[in-house]
Structures are given as structure tokens and as C-alpha cells.
Scaffold this motif. Sequence first.
Motif: not given
Length: 365
Positions: A272-276, A281-283, A349-350
Motif C-alpha cells: 500500500x505504501x508503494x501504491x500511495x 497507481x492509486x488504491x 512498480x517503482x
Amino acid sequence: MHKKHNFGAGPCILPPSVMEQAARAVINWRGMGLSILEVSHRSPEFEDVVLKTQLLVRELLAVPDHYSILFLQGGASTQFAMVAMNFLDTGKKAAYLDTGYFAQKAIKEARLFGEVDVFASSGDKDYTYIPVDFNYDKQVAYLHCTSNNTIEGTEMFDFPKGGAPLICDMSSDIFSREINITDFDLIYAGAQKNMGPAGMTLVIAKNEFINQAKKEIPSMMDYQIFRDNMSMYNTPPVFSIYVAMLNLLWLKDQGGVSGIEQKNIAKAKLLYAEIDRNPLFHGTADVEHRSRMNVTFLAVNKEVEAGFLKFAADQGIVGIKGYRTVGGFRASLYNALPLSSVEILVDAMATFEKEYSGKIALELE
């Protein structure tokens, strides 16, 4: 062959040690010269497996003696009807909390047997949250909820207390976190998320509640009959129960449910930290109701979605494509998924963000 990083929503990832033991048992179980697939379910050896599996469930979830542990078939989808068939009496309503796709399926089946009151729903915001401020008639036959919503990526961390008997579908987060069994009158869960392979359904039910069930129902839909026959009224799903036993032994070695819960929290927090953080991307779920088991998120556009799916596949990351009616991404973080796999996904993702940002920069020059 290199093992993939399996984020599939179900059937669940299983620990390598469990797979190896199960594979050996398929060839020759306990040196008997028989496969676990062909051993008699009435043999003392398999009756011992059923008993051990029940005892492991009781130990790992701290199930009191006045609750029965049943191994049924048909998945949660059969339980949607079986619950109502047993407990929805004529002249009484059942109360249902609508939190998404599988809750709706449970509601649909229950309506075949009586009146259903959907006392709260998060459908007004595409099921991105769990309703918390609600009232319901305490005189209903039972209250039904779904603890974790695999498609929508939301999870219940607090449950209604007091009032009507509480029934919960815990298919996708059973054994992933500590719960107080005595808050519930009946819990059901398909095994294929955190317990073992598909084919077995776990039911944990208060005996007093089972005794209140209707009497004139088909034997294969009667909780009392399965309780009184040690879950072996008919031929049980032998292999599924055996692998569940192996998996629960593995879970015990991980520090039990409390131990695995801390690992699951760490995995979810990292993703979730990477998504935010990542602008691509977004949750989808409200932060306070985010599931630890099924992390749902979207890309900023279809180009990024398609590009990242291919990029992830090249890294050996599988099972992250969102549910067919929702799209986007869903990463399931079931018990046996190691933190290292989540780290691989986060790194992907990064890295993808850097490459995509570089590509956009070149196009703008």
C-alpha cells in the motif's frame, strides 16, 4: 522451472514444503503402497487425518469446545443457500450486510428461502468501504456479513456484537488474523484462499445454534447430520482435507495465526505504501477498510495498465490482473506468499514508473 510470484486470488499459493509432502502422498502415502487419492475415507488412517485437522483448527483459532468443526463441500457458494435453508424460518427475516459481489450472491440465495433485509450497503460508493453506522432488527433469525471482499479489496476489522446470531463468510481471510470465535454463531470459509486446495469448505458453528436449525431439509444440506457423522456423512474431499492438515501444521510452525498476522500486516503495509507513493497507481478502497488479503488498485490510464501487466509478467509476477468486471489490479497476499514476492512487486512498480516517466519525457522533447 523457476517458481512464479503468485498473487492469484484463488486457488491460493501454498508453501513449497506442503506441496512437496502432498506430492509424495499422491504416489505413496505413509508407506501404505496406496495414494492419498485412493485410500478409503473410512480407514483409521484417514479418520486420524480428519481428527488432526479438526484439532489444528480448534488450536489455531482458539475454538471453544461448544463449537463444532465441519468439513463440507461445495465452497462458500453452497453455504449461501445452506445457511438460509437451515436457519431462515417462516415468519422471520434474515439481516444481510451488503459489501460487494459475494455478499450479493449470498443475499440472492437466501431470498429463495425467506425474507431478507439488506440493512446496510456500500453499493452507493462502488463498495469501496465497509458500512459501520447501521441499525438492524435484533429479532431477525440471523445477521450475515462477509469479512473480506476479494474483488473490492475491503475487509471488516470490527463485527456487530449483541443481538441476533452472527454468521460470517470468512472465505478469504480465515487463518490470516486473530478473531474471537465466540463473537460468531457460525463461520464458513472455502478452503482455497488460506487453508488449502479447493474442494473443502470449513464450517465452525456453535452447537446450540446448530440445534436450532430446521429439521426437514435435505440430508446433504443439514449441519446437524454432518456434525453427528464427523463430517463423513458421504465421501469427504479426502485430498483437500489432507493438504489442509499439512498447511495448518505449517501455519503452526510460523507462530500460528498471531505470527502470520504480523507478517500479513507487513506485506500489506509495504504494498500500500508503494501504491500511495507511485503516481502511476492509486488504491480503490477507503484507507481504513483496505484489505490485507486482496490489495486492489488502478493505473492512471489503460496504457499504463497494459504496460505494467506485461512488465510484471516478465518479472515472473502472475495473478495481479483485476477481476474481469472491475479491471485494474488485484494482488492477493495470502499466508504462504513470502514478503520477498511483495518486495519484487514493489520494485517492479517503482522501476516501471521510472521507465514510463523517461519515455514520456523523451516524447515531450
